[in-house]
Each structure stands twice: as C-alpha cells, then as structure tokens.
Design an enzyme around this catalytic site. Structure first.
Site, short mmCIF file in Angstrom:
data_model
loop_
_atom_site.label_atom_id
_atom_site.label_comp_id
_atom_site.label_asym_id
_atom_site.label_seq_id
_atom_site.Cartn_x
_atom_site.Cartn_y
_atom_site.Cartn_z
N SER A 23 24.44 12.68 58.84
CA SER A 23 23.85 13.63 57.83
C SER A 23 24.93 14.18 56.80
O SER A 23 24.42 14.90 55.88
CB SER A 23 23.09 14.64 58.37
OG SER A 23 23.86 15.18 59.44
N HIS A 25 26.73 20.88 59.43
CA HIS A 25 26.25 20.86 58.12
C HIS A 25 26.82 21.84 57.10
O HIS A 25 27.54 22.71 57.91
CB HIS A 25 24.86 21.26 58.21
CG HIS A 25 23.92 19.68 58.46
ND1 HIS A 25 22.44 19.91 58.89
CD2 HIS A 25 24.37 18.48 58.58
CE1 HIS A 25 22.00 18.59 59.37
NE2 HIS A 25 23.19 17.93 59.24
N ASP A 78 17.73 22.54 56.31
CA ASP A 78 17.79 22.27 57.68
C ASP A 78 16.55 23.13 58.44
O ASP A 78 16.68 23.00 59.75
CB ASP A 78 19.16 22.70 58.48
CG ASP A 78 20.01 21.82 58.10
OD1 ASP A 78 21.35 22.24 58.49
OD2 ASP A 78 19.90 20.59 57.67
#
Lengths: 186, 141
Positions: free
Chosen positions: A62, A102, A128
């Site tokens: 990701s 992230h 998210d």
C-alpha cells in the site's frame, strides 16, 4: 564401507557423545549468552528510539512505489516529535496486532497538544477510515508505534518467508542451534 | 470558495468544505547545493504534496494534504502545473474555514532513498489564501 555423508554424521554424533558434561554446560552457557546479548541490544534500541518496535517489516504494497513488501523500516517515537502532514507513521489499530505503514494526510491539533489525524497509503485510492475500528474516524498519538526515519530494501523478506513457511523457520532454528551447540573453541 | 456540507467521508456533522484551484511552479533542488538537481544516485523517488495549514477556533493547528504526486528518478524535477484542482476533499474539523483569512499553502516532499534516511523537506515559498465570509450554495465543482 559407508559413504562420506553418513561418515560426517557419525562424526557429529561421536563428538556429542565424547563431550563430557562440563563441555556441554559450557556450550549451553555460550548459547544463552548470545541470546541474552541479542535481547539486550533489542531492548536498548527500544529505549533509544522510544518505540516499542523500532524495526518493522513492510507487509503490504500500500505504500508502493516507495516501499515494497519485505522492506525494512527504522522507527523513532520521541514523545516531543510533533505529528505533521506528510510524515510516514507506523500505527496499530486498537485491538489489532498488525502494524500499518501509511502517510499522515490530515491533522487537527488543539492548543494543549491533543492531536487527531488521518492516514492513507500512497498506493491506495481512499484514506484509512475503512481500516480503523468501527466508529473510529481519527488516529491519536497513542496509536502510533513510530515515525519512519530510515529504510533498507528487501532485508525484511527473511521475516516474511519465516512467517509464510514455518517449516523454514524451524529448519533455520535447528541449524543455528546445532551450530552453536557443536561449535568448539579450540 | 466554500460550501457547508455534510462531511460524508467522516463524522456525521456538518463541516466546512473548501475548494481551491492552484498553480504550481517549482524547481526541486538539492538541499546542499542550490544548483544541483535533487535526483542523485541514492534518490529513488520524491513524494510531493501540497498542504494547507491554518488555525481555527476549534483547533490551534490544522494541516490538510490537498494534492500529491510521485516523482520518480528520471522525471523532470521542474513543475509547471496550472489550474489544478485539489485531489482530496478539504474538509475542516468544524466550521473554521468560513471567513478564515489565512490559509497557508506549502509544497513539501518526502525524499525516498534507495536505502537510508527518509527526510521530509519543505519548499521555500508559500502562499496565503483567504476564504470568503459566505457560503457558496449552487456552484458545482
């Protein structure tokens, strides 16, 4: 007679039998010392960086093309480090064990330092919120495991292989154990 | 311009939603020498992002990333973008955009090396944008 490989194995067992108790204890202590030193280094890293997990392996794609599965990340988590948009954070969702790497895309910070923020993977279309707990819309400082400060590519692949193929993990441990126990300091 | 819309991406209260169009002209240079281009042998890519920073009654500091771009080694480190719309919704945590005179837009980037340290660099030069005192009701985006 016997071939070379069985001969080597016989030598090994011969060694084991010939080692008297004292030598065996010595080898075990040697082994214990190596394990303790490794643990101390790890604990030392936890103290220096302020993070409960100063080295993490990237588990998903990701954050591509920056990070790929198997890359290693080095984290710090200093209390006074402010969380700012653009930083790469590693966080855990409440109740789950898996750390997620992230980027912070939104922060709202109050005067007293209370902060709530939103994250998103570079390679993901959406933020998210779908990953957070039911009803949770923001992350807080307590969810952060650390900030990504440095990285090494590929090195973490060993951990992923050991996770996906436990037989490999046991084989590796067996080989390491055998080596340490049988190695002689002459 | 601004609208007051239900923030459908998050909490179910009405919050201010801002719309910004922008131009970016930038030269991304090496920190140490302003003449050298930033893409040296250990730079794999740059993650660029445009963030809006502002204060409201509710929150002393707010930062919202409006737009981002990945620039790989080999791409041209000069940006010349016009009339860009923000990639992400600019929702405030509350109604702090109305009449807010001072929204600062800054361009920053994350240097991703082939191996090593991950620095965050903020570009020099930023723009202050005010939001109007009233809501827009009909204009579509």
């Amino acid at each position: 007679g016997l071939g070379p490989f069985p001969g080597a194995a016989m030598d090994l067992f011969g060694d084991l039998r010939r080692m008297n108790k004292r030598q065996l204890y010595y080898q075990v202590l040697n082994f214990a010392m190596i394990v303790s030193s490794a643990l101390m280094i790890w604990k030392g890293l936890i103290v220096i960086t302020g993070s409960e997990s100063p080295i993490v392996v990237v588990l998903s794609g990701s954050m591509e093309p920056a990070f790929h599965r198997g890359d290693l990340l080095f984290l710090t988590n200093f209390h006074d480090d402010p969380i700012r948009a653009g930083e790469i954070v590693v966080f855990k969702v409440e109740g789950r064990d898996i750390p997620i790497v992230h980027r912070v895309i939104k922060i709202h910070e109050k005067e007293n330092g209370n902060i709530k923020f939103l994250t998103k993977g570079d390679n993901n279309e959406v933020d998210d919120r779908g990953l957070y707990k039911e009803g949770q819309n923001w992350l807080e400082k307590k969810d952060v495991v650390g900030r990504a400060r440095g990285f090494l590519p590929y090195v973490g692949m060993v951990t992923i292989i050991m996770n996906d193929y436990p037989k490999f993990k046991y084989a590796l441990l067996a080989v390491m154990g055998a080596y340490v126990l049988l190695k002689r300091e002459s | 311009f601004r609208k007051n819309v239900e923030d459908f991406t998050g909490p179910r209260e009405r919050s201010d939603l801002g719309f910004i169009t922008f131009d970016i002209t930038a030269d991304i240079l090496n920190e140490k020498s302003y003449l050298e281009i930033i893409f040296d042998w250990n730079v794999k890519q740059l993650f660029l992002y445009l963030s809006a920073e502002y204060s409201t009654k509710n929150n002393a500091l707010n930062q919202v990333v409006l737009w981002d771009k990945i620039m790989l080694r080999g791409d041209n480190p000069r940006l010349f973008l016009k009339d860009m719309k923000s990639k992400y919704f600019f929702f405030d945590d509350g109604n702090g955009l109305k009449g807010n005179r001072n929204i600062t837009l800054t361009l920053s980037w994350n240097v991703v090396p082939n191996a090593g340290i991950l620095p965050l660099v903020t570009g020099s030069g930023h723009v202050s944008v005010p939001f109007p005192d009233t809501y827009e009701t009909t204009k579509s985006y």
